[in-house]
Design an enzyme around this catalytic site. Structure first.
Site, PDB file in Angstrom:
ATOM      1  N   GLU A 127       0.953  -1.108  -0.012  1.00 18.44           N
ATOM      2  CA  GLU A 127       0.014   0.113   0.145  1.00 18.44           C
ATOM      3  C   GLU A 127       0.830   1.326  -0.048  1.00 18.44           C
ATOM      4  OE1 GLU A 127      -2.715  -0.099   3.251  1.00 18.44           O
ATOM      5  OE2 GLU A 127      -3.635  -2.218   2.535  1.00 18.44           O
ATOM      6  N   ILE A 337      31.262  -0.874 -20.549  1.00 18.16           N
ATOM      7  CA  ILE A 337      32.111  -1.518 -21.682  1.00 18.16           C
ATOM      8  C   ILE A 337      31.652  -0.970 -22.863  1.00 18.16           C
ATOM      9  CG2 ILE A 337      32.349  -3.642 -22.833  1.00 18.16           C
ATOM     10  CD1 ILE A 337      32.371  -5.236 -19.897  1.00 18.16           C
ATOM     11  N   GLU A 363       9.180  -7.100  -4.237  1.00 16.32           N
ATOM     12  CA  GLU A 363       9.024  -8.643  -3.593  1.00 16.32           C
ATOM     13  C   GLU A 363      10.096  -8.733  -2.479  1.00 16.32           C
ATOM     14  OE1 GLU A 363       8.058 -12.410  -5.379  1.00 16.32           O
ATOM     15  OE2 GLU A 363       7.172 -11.170  -7.378  1.00 16.32           O
TER      16      GLU A 363
END
Length: 379
Positions: A127, A337, A363
């Site tokens: 939330e 790179i 998560e």
């Protein structure tokens, strides 16, 4: 111990690779720039069995395990991490929650539609004021006869607009009580259930993220997963598997960025020779390759534990934490790179770089993973 995929697992990985090359690669930047969530693509993924990986064949799923799951998410994420994220979220969160905790009637009702991707799944825990502190959620579900009345909002929800069904955690008890939250399955079209703002994100832009709103939303008691008050405990178990999902996503990003950097380093000539011949570049590549291998081993150990029904909490957190941090590091080095070209949208590393950062947040942040690991090793 066996460090090689079986013939069947190799076929599954190859199928995922072919799917990504044929149906995803031609549209990567188009979807990214327009923030398009390509619903039809996920229907195709459903036809191939990628949207119901863990669901048994009885409910229309593929009935596969976590090693196969890692292979699928990895191969797709090597091409476009945002698609890998959405397939992972659909499998491990909404679909996984119903698969683990639904009764027989609930499984028969929802799993076949989710496994085929006839329906796209969403899952709501976070939330506006509660990210890591899920116990402080404000969304409530108040019992009213045979119904629960939900009020509140969820944010950062994958498939918050396009999802056809969502598993939602809401407070049925006191705030802060881990036994005071319950899980409900809510279908799109339910009165009082709507979508809110779609997030404008740094990366993962083809994976839809939006707000869910509940305004006196009445949900029948038959839509309660498990028993009242068990929602938070369920969510933690679902997230144990979800960490493997984000780890696999991270692995795909790292491999995609590394392979692009390796190829470029062999083609880019400076001072009369490929830049890969310079120690400053070759050492970067050596570090990237080593850390990717370590990520992969840790992830497959977590997969083994999950498949065999052993506790995966500690190793899953380790795999998620390490793989996500490695993918950010590898994506950063891949841009370096490429030099100036790495900062342009002409080369794929720019997108891998943007997409990678979510893996250390979604998560469970890196800091939360360290908390989980510390609690387990200090028991």
């Amino acid at each position: 111990m066996n460090f090689e995929y079986s013939e069947e697992q190799n076929h599954i990985a190859e199928a995922a690779k072919e799917f990504a090359e044929k149906y995803i690669r031609p549209h990567i930047m188009e979807w990214d720039e327009a923030q398009t969530f390509p619903v039809s693509l996920f229907k195709k993924a459903g036809e191939l069995g990628f949207m119901g990986v863990f669901i048994s064949e009885e409910y229309g799923g593929s009935g596969l395990g976590y090693h196969e799951y890692i292979a699928i998410i990895e191969e797709i994420s090597k091409v476009d991490p945002s698609i890998g994220l959405s397939i992972a979220a659909h499998n491990s969160l909404c679909t996984g929650h119903i698969n683990y905790f639904g009764n027989e009637e609930q499984k028969k009702k929802w799993l076949p539609k989710l496994a085929s991707a006839e329906w796209i799944g969403a899952w709501g825990l976070t939330e506006h004021n509660t990210g890591s502190d899920a116990g402080g959620m404000n969304t409530t579900a108040v019992k009213d006869g045979d119904y629960y009345v939900l009020n509140g909002a969820k944010n950062f929800i994958t498939h918050g607009i396009s999802g056809d069904v969502a598993v939602i955690m809401a407070r049925t008890g006191e705030k802060g009580d881990s036994r005071g939250m319950s899980a409900f399955v809510i279908e799109k079209g339910t009165k009082g259930f709507s979508s809110g703002k779609k997030e404008d994100k740094l990366g993962m832009r083809a994976s839809e993220t939006a707000e869910l709103i509940f305004d006196n939303c009445r949900v029948h008691k038959d839509n309660l997963l498990g028993i009242e008050g068990n929602g938070f405990v369920q969510a933690l178990k679902v997230l144990d598997g979800g960490r493997i999902s984000i780890g696999a996503l991270s692995l795909g990003i790292a491999k995609g960025a590394y392979e692009a950097a390796l190829k470029y380093s062999k083609e880019r000539v400076q001072f009369g020779k490929p830049i890969s011949s310079f120690q400053g570049i070759s050492f970067k590549l050596a570090d990237m390759a080593t850390e990717i291998e370590a990520s992969e081993l840790l992830l497959h150990k977590a997969a083994y534990l999950k498949n065999t029904g052993k506790s995966v909490t500690k190793i899953g957190a380790m795999a998620k934490m390490y793989s996500s941090e490695v993918c950010v590091k590898v994506a950063n080095e891949a841009v370096q790179i490429h030099g100036g070209y790495g900062y342009t949208k002409e080369f794929p590393v720019e997108k891998f770089y943007r997409d990678s950062k979510l893996c250390t947040i979604g998560e469970g942040t890196t800091e939360i993973q360290k908390l989980v690991i510390a609690r387990n090793i200090l028991k």
